[in-house]
Design a protein around this motif. Structure first.
Motif, PDB file in Angstrom:
ATOM      1  N   GLY A 106       0.778  -1.230   0.000  1.00  0.00           N
ATOM      2  CA  GLY A 106       0.000   0.000   0.000  1.00  0.00           C
ATOM      3  C   GLY A 106       0.809   1.278   0.000  1.00  0.00           C
ATOM      4  N   ASN A 107       2.112   1.181  -0.243  1.00  0.00           N
ATOM      5  CA  ASN A 107       2.982   2.348  -0.208  1.00  0.00           C
ATOM      6  C   ASN A 107       3.292   2.878  -1.604  1.00  0.00           C
ATOM      7  OD1 ASN A 107       3.906   2.420   2.784  1.00  0.00           O
ATOM      8  ND2 ASN A 107       4.189   0.281   2.189  1.00  0.00           N
ATOM      9  N   SER A 108       3.630   4.159  -1.681  1.00  0.00           N
ATOM     10  CA  SER A 108       4.288   4.676  -2.870  1.00  0.00           C
ATOM     11  C   SER A 108       5.781   4.379  -2.723  1.00  0.00           C
ATOM     12  CB  SER A 108       4.039   6.174  -3.022  1.00  0.00           C
ATOM     13  OG  SER A 108       4.497   6.879  -1.881  1.00  0.00           O
ATOM     14  N   CYS A 109       6.518   4.410  -3.833  1.00  0.00           N
ATOM     15  CA  CYS A 109       7.879   3.863  -3.803  1.00  0.00           C
ATOM     16  C   CYS A 109       8.875   4.706  -4.578  1.00  0.00           C
ATOM     17  CB  CYS A 109       7.903   2.458  -4.422  1.00  0.00           C
ATOM     18  SG  CYS A 109       6.745   1.283  -3.708  1.00  0.00           S
ATOM     19  N   VAL A 110       9.973   5.043  -3.924  1.00  0.00           N
ATOM     20  CA  VAL A 110      11.175   5.510  -4.603  1.00  0.00           C
ATOM     21  C   VAL A 110      12.205   4.401  -4.422  1.00  0.00           C
ATOM     22  CG1 VAL A 110      13.095   7.149  -4.617  1.00  0.00           C
ATOM     23  CG2 VAL A 110      10.751   7.969  -4.325  1.00  0.00           C
ATOM     24  N   VAL A 111      12.674   3.850  -5.534  1.00  0.00           N
ATOM     25  CA  VAL A 111      13.585   2.710  -5.482  1.00  0.00           C
ATOM     26  C   VAL A 111      14.910   3.095  -6.115  1.00  0.00           C
ATOM     27  CG1 VAL A 111      13.933   0.283  -6.075  1.00  0.00           C
ATOM     28  CG2 VAL A 111      11.613   1.152  -5.669  1.00  0.00           C
ATOM     29  N   ARG A 112      15.973   3.037  -5.331  1.00  0.00           N
ATOM     30  CA  ARG A 112      17.304   3.273  -5.873  1.00  0.00           C
ATOM     31  C   ARG A 112      17.886   1.936  -6.336  1.00  0.00           C
ATOM     32  NH1 ARG A 112      22.969   4.096  -2.658  1.00  0.00           N
ATOM     33  NH2 ARG A 112      24.287   4.057  -4.502  1.00  0.00           N
ATOM     34  N   THR A 113      18.165   1.827  -7.641  1.00  0.00           N
ATOM     35  CA  THR A 113      18.791   0.623  -8.179  1.00  0.00           C
ATOM     36  C   THR A 113      20.297   0.711  -8.005  1.00  0.00           C
ATOM     37  OG1 THR A 113      19.152   1.497 -10.397  1.00  0.00           O
ATOM     38  CG2 THR A 113      17.004   0.510  -9.943  1.00  0.00           C
ATOM     39  N   SER A 114      20.949  -0.381  -8.310  1.00  0.00           N
ATOM     40  CA  SER A 114      22.408  -0.401  -8.297  1.00  0.00           C
ATOM     41  C   SER A 114      22.955   0.612  -9.301  1.00  0.00           C
ATOM     42  CB  SER A 114      22.910  -1.805  -8.649  1.00  0.00           C
ATOM     43  OG  SER A 114      24.302  -1.797  -8.897  1.00  0.00           O
ATOM     44  N   SER A 115      24.106   1.184  -8.987  1.00  0.00           N
ATOM     45  CA  SER A 115      24.760   2.092  -9.936  1.00  0.00           C
ATOM     46  C   SER A 115      25.365   1.331 -11.108  1.00  0.00           C
ATOM     47  CB  SER A 115      25.847   2.908  -9.234  1.00  0.00           C
ATOM     48  OG  SER A 115      26.796   2.058  -8.616  1.00  0.00           O
ATOM     49  N   ARG A 116      25.477   0.008 -10.961  1.00  0.00           N
ATOM     50  CA  ARG A 116      25.922  -0.831 -12.072  1.00  0.00           C
ATOM     51  C   ARG A 116      24.764  -1.025 -13.049  1.00  0.00           C
ATOM     52  NH1 ARG A 116      27.964  -6.154  -9.189  1.00  0.00           N
ATOM     53  NH2 ARG A 116      28.301  -6.770 -11.366  1.00  0.00           N
ATOM     54  N   GLU A 117      25.091  -1.127 -14.308  1.00  0.00           N
ATOM     55  CA  GLU A 117      24.057  -1.307 -15.329  1.00  0.00           C
ATOM     56  C   GLU A 117      23.875  -2.791 -15.629  1.00  0.00           C
ATOM     57  OE1 GLU A 117      24.471   1.056 -18.786  1.00  0.00           O
ATOM     58  OE2 GLU A 117      24.719   2.949 -17.683  1.00  0.00           O
ATOM     59  N   PHE A 118      22.634  -3.250 -15.513  1.00  0.00           N
ATOM     60  CA  PHE A 118      22.275  -4.637 -15.802  1.00  0.00           C
ATOM     61  C   PHE A 118      21.199  -4.650 -16.877  1.00  0.00           C
ATOM     62  CE2 PHE A 118      23.566  -4.886 -11.270  1.00  0.00           C
ATOM     63  CZ  PHE A 118      24.554  -5.857 -11.359  1.00  0.00           C
ATOM     64  N   ALA A 119      21.274  -5.644 -17.742  1.00  0.00           N
ATOM     65  CA  ALA A 119      20.253  -5.777 -18.780  1.00  0.00           C
ATOM     66  C   ALA A 119      18.873  -5.973 -18.165  1.00  0.00           C
ATOM     67  CB  ALA A 119      20.606  -6.943 -19.702  1.00  0.00           C
ATOM     68  N   GLU A 120      18.814  -6.745 -17.072  1.00  0.00           N
ATOM     69  CA  GLU A 120      17.525  -6.995 -16.425  1.00  0.00           C
ATOM     70  C   GLU A 120      16.885  -5.691 -15.943  1.00  0.00           C
ATOM     71  OE1 GLU A 120      20.141 -10.606 -15.283  1.00  0.00           O
ATOM     72  OE2 GLU A 120      20.398  -8.477 -15.762  1.00  0.00           O
TER      73      GLU A 120
END
Length: 399
Positions: A106-120
């Motif tokens: 039920g939350n809104s989301c800010v998601v920090r991904t890895s600084s590495r680049e992945f195809a996925e």
């Protein structure tokens, strides 16, 4: 602040201001189900098994099953508000599972991904962006923002000050770093720190199993698929049985695994070989009696230890097929080695109940999951001993 938005809202204040929803909101289920379908149809996703795994987790039938299992505990709950997720760099799709978890609760989301680049990451963010442009999912437009930025205290401070719940996935060093950024007084941290996992193998049960190939594939999925970097990946193999039957089981087990590795095209790089040699030397410095088992290829590195009291056993983090082995005729001996760092126990050739009774429920502070071989990385709404749907939501008392 140098923030790159990979998918979703560009104005973070709007994400922070989004109203909390109840868990398993139909709009979220519809969005995730649509994401599942598009991921499965994406021309590049089939080359990335973890992206396909995410799609299967988000399919409508599984979401409905999750609602049946967990919905009763969330009847009087709403999301806490803005969830701020710091994803690890070692498992590419972890950011997406964390996002799904935030939305489902039920939350809104800010998601920090890895600084590495992945195809996925690129595939999943492309699908999310496409869906958010569809009017059918316009209600999610200000509830999702997937971002990338380098390690930066000021940016961590900014998002931490906005959020109502912060999820930190990563090593102990990352946890300490992020915790330097203060939270609002009522905000909470949910932390997933460094953990260690073990595979328990009953030698007699393994020898009797007719489908050793399937066991090897399951073990490969638990370990090599993510370079053994995930906390769920077993690093310790606890062999249960007498010396003779264990030796026989080990010969068959490692031979079968090696044939799977050959079929999968697994090959060691020079860097991985050196890293595994270094890890073995570290263990040998702490316990000179450790024994390295030689293999023709370096796809597998095995270190046999005479005791589970070897200093630094759970701190020796090395991927790419580095395994510590210990043999015992008693399962309850494992109990004395369990620390809070132990997360997952996988098992082969024996019932889960034996491990639960003699280890997990025997007064230890570690072990949060006991799952079959091949299922270590399967995501669940109970994780690291937490009921995440309850932890990430606010429960309202109505009398």
């Amino acid at each position: 602040m140098n923030i790159v938005v990979l998918a979703g809202a560009q104005v973070f204040a709007r994400v922070a201001a989004a109203a909390p929803w109840q868990p398993f909101d139909p709009r979220v289920l519809a969005f995730l189900s649509a994401m599942s379908g598009r991921l499965l149809r994406h021309p590049l996703s089939q080359a990335h098994i973890d992206a396909v795994g995410l799609a299967f987790f988000c399919r409508r039938s599984n979401l409905e099953s999750l609602r049946e299992q967990h919905g009763a505990r969330c009847v009087s709950a709403v999301g806490r508000g803005l969830s701020f997720h710091i994803a690890p760099s070692n498992v590419p799709v972890n950011f997406a599972y964390s996002l799904v978890l935030g939305l489902l609760s039920g939350n809104s989301c800010v998601v920090r991904t890895s600084s590495r680049e992945f195809a996925e990451t690129s595939i999943i963010c492309e699908v999310i962006s496409d869906l958010l442009r569809d009017r059918a999912y316009s209600d999610l437009g200000d509830r999702i923002s997937v971002v990338r930025y380098e390690r930066d205290r000021a940016t961590n401070d900014y998002f931490s000050a906005l959020c109502d719940v912060r999820l930190i996935w990563g090593g102990d060093q990352t946890v300490g770093e992020i915790r330097q950024s203060p939270l609002p007084p009522r905000a909470v941290d949910v932390v997933f720190a460094d953990r260690y996992s073990v595979c328990v193998i009953d030698a007699v049960g393994y020898v009797r199993d007719a489908d050793k190939r399937a066991i090897a594939i399951g073990f490969y999925n638990d370990t090599y698929r993510n370079g053994q970097a995930a906390c769920t990946a077993p690093r310790l193999l606890y062999w249960l049985g007498g010396a003779e039957v264990v030796r026989s089981a080990q010969t068959a087990f490692w031979s079968e695994l090696d044939s799977v590795l050959i079929a999968k095209g697994v090959a060691d790089s020079a860097i991985a070989t050196v890293e595994k040699f270094t890890a073995a030397c570290r263990l040998a410095l702490d316990a000179p009696e450790v024994h390295a088992v030689r293999h023709q290829a370096m796809r597998v590195s095995r270190i046999e230890v005479p005791s589970l009291e070897v200093k630094g056993l759970t701190d020796t983090a090395c991927g790419g097929g580095f395994f510590v082995e210990y043999r015992s005729e008693r399962l309850d001996e494992l109990k004395h080695a369990i620390t809070p760092k132990f997360q997952t126990v996988t098992y082969i050739g024996m019932p889960a109940e034996a491990i639960a009774h003699q280890v997990a429920f025997a007064g230890v502070k570690g072990v949060d999951r006991i799952v079959p071989n091949g299922k270590a990385s399967d995501f669940d709404l109970f994780w690291d001993g937490c009921d995440l749907m309850v932890t990430l939501s606010r429960h309202i008392t109505v009398t």
